[in-house]
Design a protein around this motif. Structure first.
Motif, PDB file in Angstrom:
ATOM      1  N   GLY A 113       2.329  -6.291  15.662  1.00 22.45           N
ATOM      2  CA  GLY A 113       2.712  -4.942  16.074  1.00 22.45           C
ATOM      3  C   GLY A 113       1.559  -4.083  16.534  1.00 22.45           C
ATOM      4  N   ASN A 137       7.323   4.743  10.763  1.00 21.52           N
ATOM      5  CA  ASN A 137       8.419   3.883  10.313  1.00 21.52           C
ATOM      6  C   ASN A 137       9.587   4.743   9.850  1.00 21.52           C
ATOM      7  OD1 ASN A 137       7.169   1.366  10.753  1.00 21.52           O
ATOM      8  ND2 ASN A 137       6.039   1.537   8.837  1.00 21.52           N
ATOM      9  N   THR A 187       3.369   3.172  13.224  1.00 26.37           N
ATOM     10  CA  THR A 187       3.493   2.060  14.152  1.00 26.37           C
ATOM     11  C   THR A 187       2.850   2.401  15.495  1.00 26.37           C
ATOM     12  OG1 THR A 187       5.640   2.855  14.931  1.00 26.37           O
ATOM     13  CG2 THR A 187       5.650   1.296  13.097  1.00 26.37           C
ATOM     14  N   LEU A 205      -1.958   5.106  15.856  1.00 28.23           N
ATOM     15  CA  LEU A 205      -0.569   4.729  15.615  1.00 28.23           C
ATOM     16  C   LEU A 205       0.285   5.987  15.695  1.00 28.23           C
ATOM     17  CD1 LEU A 205      -1.136   2.267  12.626  1.00 28.23           C
ATOM     18  CD2 LEU A 205      -0.788   1.683  15.043  1.00 28.23           C
TER      19      LEU A 205
END
Length: 450
Positions: free
Chosen positions: A400, A247, A387, A243
């Motif tokens: 996601g 965020n 993310t 990831l």
């Protein structure tokens, strides 16, 4: 461990390096859990009941035969114990250091249920794997070459486990990573005091002794690499890209100087050749409740921050960081504040304080109250989750992340995925290893026409 304390030199304002003397930094960042010696390992192994239907195995994401390897240690067959571990988890050395055993295998241990004191499974695993790695030998050899080539994108735990298993099975694996070094989370994202003395790279070099794995760094998917070209040029593709995004902190003033992602702070510290050159604030506030928040706050204190405070929006029972890690941070002087939501970063140009609103977490979700408070802060670290960054077109997503089935197959033929980038995982190193290994087995079955 030497507690962090203000340097004897005049107090440095704001964010600055060298808050502690070199000898204090060396002590603070020494191995947080020194290894067992031979006698301690035998005593620890003797506590195992060697359960026939061992609940610890079921609690291990890589399903290591824990009673077997502990019995092997107890009988003096330490290298055999290491092979038992590594046959299921090739990164068993790293997992012994960073795996939350207190919530996995050790929590399931019969001794834990009976006495509140489990067998020291993680420490015993480290004892065995360290002993084998110290010999320099690699316990596995490659099968006859198959002529098949697999691209493994992402050289973190999932990618490394996948590439190693593919190489064992006779396939050629090319391991790509966007960063200057391979290793992923193990190299860039774990507190330095958990893996001192360059262990991540030492384990990587040892893993590559299997042969058949080519490593290419500085190659990012979507920039230097395209999934279309990889699918064309290789017989299969595995994505273990982690990831890469973070965020955004939804608080006014979040772009002020002194506000940055906690993962960047940890990576900078991990790659520093001289800890005295790593800048840290006098008053550090970390926003979040997971392991990244704990690692960032603890290391800020060990670098010489006078105050380090973790603020989490929900109650303490909702924090994803383990209780053991929380207690360790507190022992270093880290304060943990819960049920508070960041509202704004105060300061002219640079952070000087963070204003929070108290919150209540009820059946209807999180509700902010009108009561607020502020914490002085010259360094604010955001650890509110990561993310998926730049998922290739054509891949189906789930929440996601990349959607995968139970074998790690994605929505694109010939493409597998695993680790933090794949949906359904637990964002643990050991889980990523299991997913990479299992995907490699399915790739092998597919390429073999079975």
């Amino acid at each position: 461990m030497t507690p962090a304390h203000p340097a004897t030199s005049p107090r440095k304002p704001g964010i600055a390096p060298g808050r502690l003397a070199p000898e204090a930094l060396a002590a603070n960042f020494a191995d947080v859990a020194p290894p067992l010696d031979a006698h301690e390992a035998l005593v620890a192994a003797d506590r195992c009941y060697f359960c026939h239907d061992a609940p610890c195995i079921a609690a291990c994401p890589t399903e290591i035969d824990i009673p077997l390897f502990i019995r092997q240690i107890a009988t003096g067959a330490t290298e055999a114990a290491a092979r038992t571990i590594l046959s299921q988890n090739i990164l068993g050395g790293m997992c012994a250091r960073v795996c939350p055993t207190e919530t996995l295998c050790e929590q399931a241990c019969v001794r834990e249920a009976a006495e509140g004191a489990p067998v020291r499974i993680g420490a015993l695993q480290r004892f065995a794997t360290d002993a084998l790695m110290a010999t320099g030998a690699h316990p596995f050899s490659r099968a006859e070459p198959t002529g098949k080539r697999v691209a493994v994108v992402g050289a973190g735990p999932a990618g490394l486990a996948c590439a190693h298993r593919l190489a064992m099975l006779g396939h050629d694996a090319t391991l790509y990573d966007a960063r200057p070094k391979a290793g992923g989370l193990n190299e860039y994202g774990i507190a330095a005091y958990k893996t001192p003395d360059g262990f991540a790279q030492a384990e990587l070099d040892w893993l590559l002794k299997i042969g058949g794995i080519t490593v290419e760094t500085g190659k990012r998917l979507g920039a230097e690499l395209s999934l279309k070209a990889l699918r064309r040029d290789f017989d299969a593709v595995f994505l273990g890209i982690g990831l890469g995004g973070v965020n955004a902190l939804k608080a006014a003033g979040a772009k002020k100087d002194g506000v940055r992602p906690a993962v960047d702070f940890i990576a900078e510290l991990r790659q520093a050749e001289d800890l005295a050159a790593v800048p840290v604030g006098r008053r550090v506030v970390v926003i979040g409740g997971g392991m990244t928040a704990i690692d960032a706050a603890a290391q800020a204190k060990l670098l010489g921050a006078e105050e380090a405070t973790i603020v989490y929006r929900r109650g303490p029972e909702r924090m994803s960081a383990s209780r053991e890690e929380q207690e360790h941070a507190k022992s270093l002087g880290v304060r943990i504040v819960t049920n508070a939501v960041p509202k704004r970063i105060k300061g002219k140009g640079a952070a000087q304080a963070v204003e929070f609103a108290y919150a209540q977490d009820g059946p209807g979700g999180l509700t902010e109250t009108d009561e607020t408070f502020a914490l002085a802060a010259d360094l604010v670290l955001s650890a509110i989750g990561q993310t998926l960054d730049g998922a290739p077109k054509g891949l189906k997503l789930d929440g996601g992340k990349i959607a995968v089935d139970g074998r790690g197959r994605t929505s694109l033929k010939g493409v597998w995925a695993g680790g933090d980038c794949a949906a359904g995982g637990e964002d643990l190193t050991v889980t990523a290893v299991a997913q990479g290994r299992d995907a490699a087995m399915d790739i092998h079955e597919t390429l073999s026409g079975r």
